[in-house]
Design a protein around this motif. Structure first.
Motif, short mmCIF file in Angstrom:
data_model
loop_
_atom_site.label_atom_id
_atom_site.label_comp_id
_atom_site.label_asym_id
_atom_site.label_seq_id
_atom_site.Cartn_x
_atom_site.Cartn_y
_atom_site.Cartn_z
N TYR A 92 85.09 0.29 28.51
CA TYR A 92 85.02 1.69 28.08
C TYR A 92 84.89 1.72 26.58
O TYR A 92 85.55 0.94 25.89
N PRO A 150 100.41 -4.83 37.99
CA PRO A 150 101.19 -3.76 37.38
C PRO A 150 100.30 -2.57 37.01
O PRO A 150 99.07 -2.67 37.05
N ALA A 187 96.63 -2.35 35.14
CA ALA A 187 96.03 -3.68 35.19
C ALA A 187 94.54 -3.63 35.45
O ALA A 187 93.81 -4.55 35.07
N THR A 235 90.21 0.41 39.02
CA THR A 235 88.87 0.16 38.50
C THR A 235 88.12 -0.80 39.41
O THR A 235 86.96 -0.56 39.77
N GLU A 254 85.04 8.68 37.75
CA GLU A 254 85.37 9.50 36.59
C GLU A 254 85.83 10.89 37.05
O GLU A 254 86.84 11.41 36.59
N1 LIG Z 1 87.68 6.61 31.76
C1 LIG Z 1 88.43 5.73 31.10
N2 LIG Z 1 88.35 5.65 29.76
C2 LIG Z 1 89.10 4.75 29.09
N3 LIG Z 1 89.96 3.91 29.65
C3 LIG Z 1 90.08 3.96 30.98
C4 LIG Z 1 89.33 4.86 31.78
N4 LIG Z 1 89.67 4.67 33.07
C5 LIG Z 1 90.61 3.69 33.08
N5 LIG Z 1 90.84 3.28 31.84
C6 LIG Z 1 91.78 2.23 31.44
O1 LIG Z 1 91.53 1.09 32.21
C7 LIG Z 1 92.76 0.46 32.51
C8 LIG Z 1 92.83 0.17 34.01
O2 LIG Z 1 92.93 1.39 34.71
P1 LIG Z 1 93.19 1.45 36.26
O3 LIG Z 1 93.13 2.87 36.67
O4 LIG Z 1 92.26 0.52 36.92
O5 LIG Z 1 94.68 0.93 36.37
P2 LIG Z 1 95.55 0.64 37.67
O6 LIG Z 1 95.71 -0.82 37.72
O7 LIG Z 1 94.95 1.31 38.82
O8 LIG Z 1 96.94 1.30 37.29
P3 LIG Z 1 97.91 2.20 38.21
O9 LIG Z 1 98.69 1.23 39.02
O10 LIG Z 1 98.79 2.87 37.22
O11 LIG Z 1 97.07 3.11 39.00
C9 LIG Z 1 93.89 1.34 32.04
O12 LIG Z 1 94.45 0.78 30.87
C10 LIG Z 1 93.21 2.64 31.74
O13 LIG Z 1 93.82 3.23 30.62
#
Ligand SMILES: Nc1ncnc2c1ncn2[C@@H]1O[C@H](COP(=O)(O)OP(=O)(O)OP(=O)(O)O)[C@@H](O)[C@H]1O
Ligand SMILES: [Mg+2]
Lengths: 248, 775
Positions: free
Chosen positions: A13, A41, A44, A48, B393
């Protein structure tokens, strides 16, 4: 051949001038019919990863092979067709359409198939799988009695089961679940897990579940640990437990 | 399933969707209502003149002979020509009533044709009289009845053979002094020339002709005007007479009045409804944009589930498509049935034409199409906007926009502001579109209100200008045509009055001819002149002054030379414009009696202005047509305004409804969005009253700004409206202080009332409910 293969996948990003890597150098393989758990965690990069798998997002680098086809460079329309034929999603917050009843939310999947482009490779590969009967789907998640209620009239667990019924109605080759038990108590959560495991064991569909709860690793055929945007380890579990036996 | 979703969504956000429906409805209501009416008249005018014909030129100025007629008929380009005697006569009714009767002794009736209502058609050589239909109806005369007529002082009887409508009598007045028609109290008739009471004394004073290349539909094009003018010159040539005056239909009172009315309606149709439509469309834009952005996560979910972009877009676009389609159609039908019906009914009384009716125009369908297309397009685009990013998104809540602190928040002043002010400033800054839309809604509402009031102001001003400033006499004695100067002078002496002569003149500038009026004034102080800026000006009596509008029409300025001659006199004069003055209803030139006589004209006054009540004195006097008093004239003028009033009422009502719809709709939107914030405020211990006060404060700011912009916009609207009026009218858009006050008070009342109604909902904000949900 692996069912799904990630090759040097990266998702970055741009935050102003700085690049932030939500995923970097991800390489992994998933086989058909497996029950996969992605652990890690918060922040992580689990969601995504799941979004990339489901064609809800595109990587900024690398290849994602689904049954040998690279979906990484797909355009919006191609991704839609991909999702329509292959992917069922269960969201953390259910994401039911509030103005449709449980039955209608599931029946919506017919619209999905009816409106998608005809003659795609996915249609051929899946043999033009029919959308399953919404009433039967709801019955199979134990919701026969709540079929005609609106989401706002159902408990969280019922909403999540509706959401699963909706995802399964497509008869998808890949079922993705983001924290499906996140908002549920242990008992209800267990019911949901059983449903997912059944899907993988009895229907032979690939199920990928994201969670930060490491107890769930026990029921998986394969466990992928993610941290700081990279894959830490991939373990294969020779003897996965029944969902019934997991406790947390 | 998506269709079910649509209906349930519609039901769920009734208010907002209803507002789209209502806004489309209102926009089309006014647009189609006024348009069908104006179009109905236009279509009617075309077909009426096409069907019954209308002469292209009227030739006057001498006694015409058979030989003259033949010569004119011989001119190439003249299709048909007829001669007739056209005079003001009388109908002698039972009970010694003498009613004015415009008489036409004719040889043929093939150019401007009678449209026979009852009885038999006219055939040349046949005895009897054909009377206008309304006259017969009002005077209870039937076919076969006998009527006593008087022409050139000779009485004779005729049997009524038929009743008619006639293209040259769509609009006509009983005499030169009348300002308003009262059909049925006077009439028009056609009689074969062989029936003229004294055969040997028969003469012809009018020739009408039909020209090649001039048609009866639409107005006169420049080309057609040229043809008419050329024909006039050729007629002067072949008859070898310079006294001949040829006029075209633009100079024909009946045609000109009717046509100008239609044109005026057409311009009304455009200005107001387009403003309406624009406001409605803006309302739809805001509503749809908000609604799709609130359904952002749902849109993301649908997309993630595999619904195609097309399906989702169609789904969202169909919301506004159906709503605006239904709204537009209902509005169009309502407008067609009410506004158009009402106004066309009033018009039908003002003009002598059978069954004038409203008519849908292509523009009405165009309007519906535009309004539906725009609202569909708006939801299409705002939905696309939500669909553009990957579902990953869209599935996450929108990132709060504009987290920067605005300049004002950084200034030192900020800290001194109380919480309510700070909160409102932030809220406005972060919701610029919604706030701007609120301002535009108020702007539109106050602009229409002010525009409507200003129309009334202008009409009132014109009345008082005409009868209070330009002519200060209380009575006008109208002399009969041809009364010798010495007789009129006696009246002037007896009543210490001022003598005036009114006549027609023709101007020529750069080969273009224009007809206008001439006012010649004797000494006295009843007739006044005002300059371009409406300052009283004294005329030195030495030059010729021209009206402002005429000078503009001719492209002349003070000090310029112009060529002119009096109607009925072939001698052209060249003079300098010595001054410019303004007059609301008649455009031309004015000069003193001395100046006039200096040009070797004979002064034959036709009106005496006085302050002495001569009414009872002169009742039945043989030399005069009548005595008019100022109040009567003002009343007559007022009744002309009736139509304006009706339109103004419709506009005011529609503006109010539109204002309510737009404001209510925006209010609901902002409440829905502020729900969590308000719940938080409540949890923090703010009373409902305090929160309502905060909301009302913001509303007052935005309303004030809207009004501030709306009033100048209303001024622009009204001046554009009056600027589009016919050439003979010089209406000066006028704005009064009370109008400003009414507009301000009206708009504020409306806006505050709507806000109070809405902020009542603060009470029902459920703290638990509002705070627990994700999002
Ligand atoms: N649109 C975006 N713009 C900038 N950073 C993003 C965006 N989407 C996700 N991130 C960043 O990418 C990283 C991974 O996000 P993700 O949603 O995959 O986390 P996660 O492992 O699913 O966490 P959780 O268990 O809290 O859901 C995070 O640090 C988040 O801040
Ligand atoms: Mg996550």
């Amino acid at each position: 051949m692996p069912f799904i293969e990630f090759k040097d996948v990266e998702r970055k990003y741009m935050l102003g001038e700085n690049a932030f890597y939500a995923l970097k150098d991800v390489n992994l393989e998933i086989y058909e019919g497996e029950m996969v758990v992605i652990l890690g965690p918060s922040g992580a990069g689990k969601s995504t990863l799941l979004n990339l798998l489901g064609g809800m997002d595109s990587p900024t680098g690398g290849e994602i092979l689904f049954n040998g086809h690279d979906i990484a460079g797909f355009k919006d329309d191609e991704l839609t067709t991909y999702r329509a034929w292959n992917v069922g999603v269960v969201f953390q917050f259910y994401n039911l359409i509030p103005t449709l009843t449980a039955y209608e939310n599931v029946a919506l999947m017919r619209d999905v198939r009816n409106n998608v482009k005809k003659g795609s490779i996915w249609e051929q590969e899946s043999g033009g799988a029919e959308v399953l009967d919404p009433a039967q789907m709801l019955a199979s998640v134990g919701l026969s009695e709540h079929m005609h209620q609106f989401p706002s009239q159902m408990s969280g667990g019922e909403q999540q089961r509706t959401s699963i019924a909706r995802a399964l109605a497509k008869n998808p080759r890949l079922l993705l679940c983001d924290e499906p038990t996140g908002a549920l108590d242990t008992g209800t959560g267990k019911e949901v897990l059983k449903l997912l495991q059944k899907e993988s064991r009895e229907e032979g569909h690939t199920v990928v579940m994201v969670t930060h709860n490491s107890f769930f690793a026990d029921i998986a055929d394969r466990v992928i640990r993610v941290k700081n945007g990279t894959v830490q380890s991939v373990e294969t579990n020779g003897t996965p437990k029944d969902a019934e036996e997991v406790n947390w | 399933m998506l269709i079910r979703k649509m209906w349930r969504d519609l039901l769920k956000s009734k208010v907002q969707f209803l507002s789209i429906f209502l806004m489309s409805l209102l926009g089309m209501y006014v647009f189609v209502g006024l348009d069908s009416e104006a179009n109905g008249m236009r279509v009617y005018e075309e077909s009426y003149y096409e069907q019954n014909g209308l002469a292209d030129i009227w030739v006057q100025g001498k006694a015409f002979t058979d030989d003259d007629l033949r010569k004119i008929q011989g001119i190439s380009g003249v299709i048909k020509a007829e001669k007739r005697l056209n005079i003001d006569g009388k109908a002698l009714m039972p009970g010694d009533r003498e009613l004015n009767m415009q008489m036409n002794f004719i040889d043929a009736s093939e150019i401007s044709r009678m449209l026979i209502v009852d009885g038999e058609p006219y055939t040349p050589g046949e005895s009897g009289v054909w009377l206008d239909f309304i006259f017969c109806r009002e005077q209870k005369l039937g076919i076969g009845d006998s009527i006593k007529l008087k022409a050139d002082g000779k009485e004779f009887d005729e049997i009524i053979k038929g009743t008619f409508y006639h293209p040259e009598y769509v609009y006509f007045l009983p005499d030169a002094a009348a300002v308003m028609p009262a059909y049925g109290e006077y009439g028009a008739c056609f009689i074969d020339s062989s029936e003229y009471p004294v055969r040997d004394e028969l003469y012809y004073n009018l020739i009408t002709a039909d020209l090649e290349g001039v048609d009866n539909t639409g107005g006169l094009s420049d080309e057609e005007k040229g043809i008419c003018q050329k024909a006039g010159e050729m007629i002067s040539d072949v008859l070898n007479s310079e006294e001949i005056v040829t006029t075209n239909k633009n100079e024909n009172l009946s045609y000109q009045t009717f046509h100008a009315e239609i044109e005026q309606h057409a311009s009304m149709t455009y200005l107001f409804p387009i403003v309406f439509l624009l406001i409605a469309i803006l309302g739809i834009i805001t509503t749809m944009t908000r609604m799709t952005s609130r359904q952002r996560v749902q849109i993301g979910t649908l997309k993630a589930l595999g619904l195609s972009k097309r399906t989702i877009t169609i789904h969202y676009a169909s919301y506004s498509f159906f709503l605006s389609l239904m709204g537009s159609i209902v509005g169009a039908l309502l407008g067609y049935c009410t506004i158009a019906e009402l106004i066309i009914g009033m018009e039908a009384d003002a003009y002598l034409v059978p069954d004038m009716s409203k008519a849908f125009s292509v523009r009405a369908f165009g309007g519906i199409a535009v309004s539906v297309a725009v609202s569909t397009l708006v939801s299409f685009m705002s939905c696309r906007k939500q669909l553009a990013p990957a579902p990953a998104e869209t599935l996450r809540p929108a990132s709060p926009k504009n987290l920067k602190h605005s300049a004002i928040e950084k200034s030192r002043l900020w800290l001194k502001l109380d919480f309510a002010t700070q909160w409102n400033i932030r809220d406005i800054m972060r919701n610029k579109v919604r706030s701007a839309m609120g301002v535009v809604g108020v702007l539109g509402c106050s602009m229409l209100l002010f525009g409507a009031f200003a129309c009334l102001d202008t009409m009132n001003f014109i009345t008082s200008w005409m009868y209070g400033e330009l002519n200060t006499s209380r009575y006008q004695i109208i002399m009969k045509q041809g009364t010798p100067y010495t007789v009129t002078e006696e009246y002037a002496k007896k009543y210490s009055g001022q003598m005036i002569e009114n006549a027609g003149v023709e101007f020529e500038v750069n080969g273009v001819k224009k007809s206008g009026t001439l006012t010649v004034y004797d000494v006295g102080n009843y007739l006044h002149f005002e300059d371009k800026n409406l300052k009283e000006m004294s005329m030195d009596g030495k030059g010729i002054a021209m009206t402002y509008k005429m000078s503009r029409t001719l492209g002349l300025a003070q000090g310029d030379m112009f060529r002119w001659h009096m109607v009925g006199d072939d001698k052209w004069h060249v003079n300098r414009i010595s001054a410019i003055y303004r007059h609301p209803t008649s455009q031309g030139i004015a000069m003193s009696r001395d100046m006039f006589e200096g040009l070797e004209f004979t002064f034959i006054p036709d009106t005496v202005y006085t302050n002495k009540d001569a009414r009872t004195d002169l009742d039945g006097d043989d030399n005069i047509i009548g005595v008019q008093n100022k109040d009567e004239m003002m009343d007559a003028f007022d009744s002309m305004k009736e139509m304006m009033y009706t339109m103004v009422y419709i506009l005011v009502m529609a503006a109010v409804v539109l204002g309510i719809v737009v404001l209510y709709n925006l209010g609901v939107l902002s409440l829905v969005e502020k729900n969590r914030e308000m719940a938080t405020l409540k949890v923090l211990g703010f009373t409902t009253r305090k929160i309502r006060g905060i909301l009302q404060m913001q509303n007052i700011w935005l309303t004030a700004l809207g009004i501030l912009l709306g009033i100048p916009a209303g001024m622009g609207l009204v001046s554009a409206l009056f600027a589009s009026m016919p050439e003979s009218m010089d209406y000066i858009a006028t704005y009064s202080v009370p109008s400003v006050m009414y507009t301000v008070a009206g708009t504020f009342t409306l806006s505050i009332a709507v806000n109070r109604l809405l902020s009542g909902k603060v009470k029902t904000v459920d703290m638990v409910d509002a705070l627990k949900g994700q999002e």
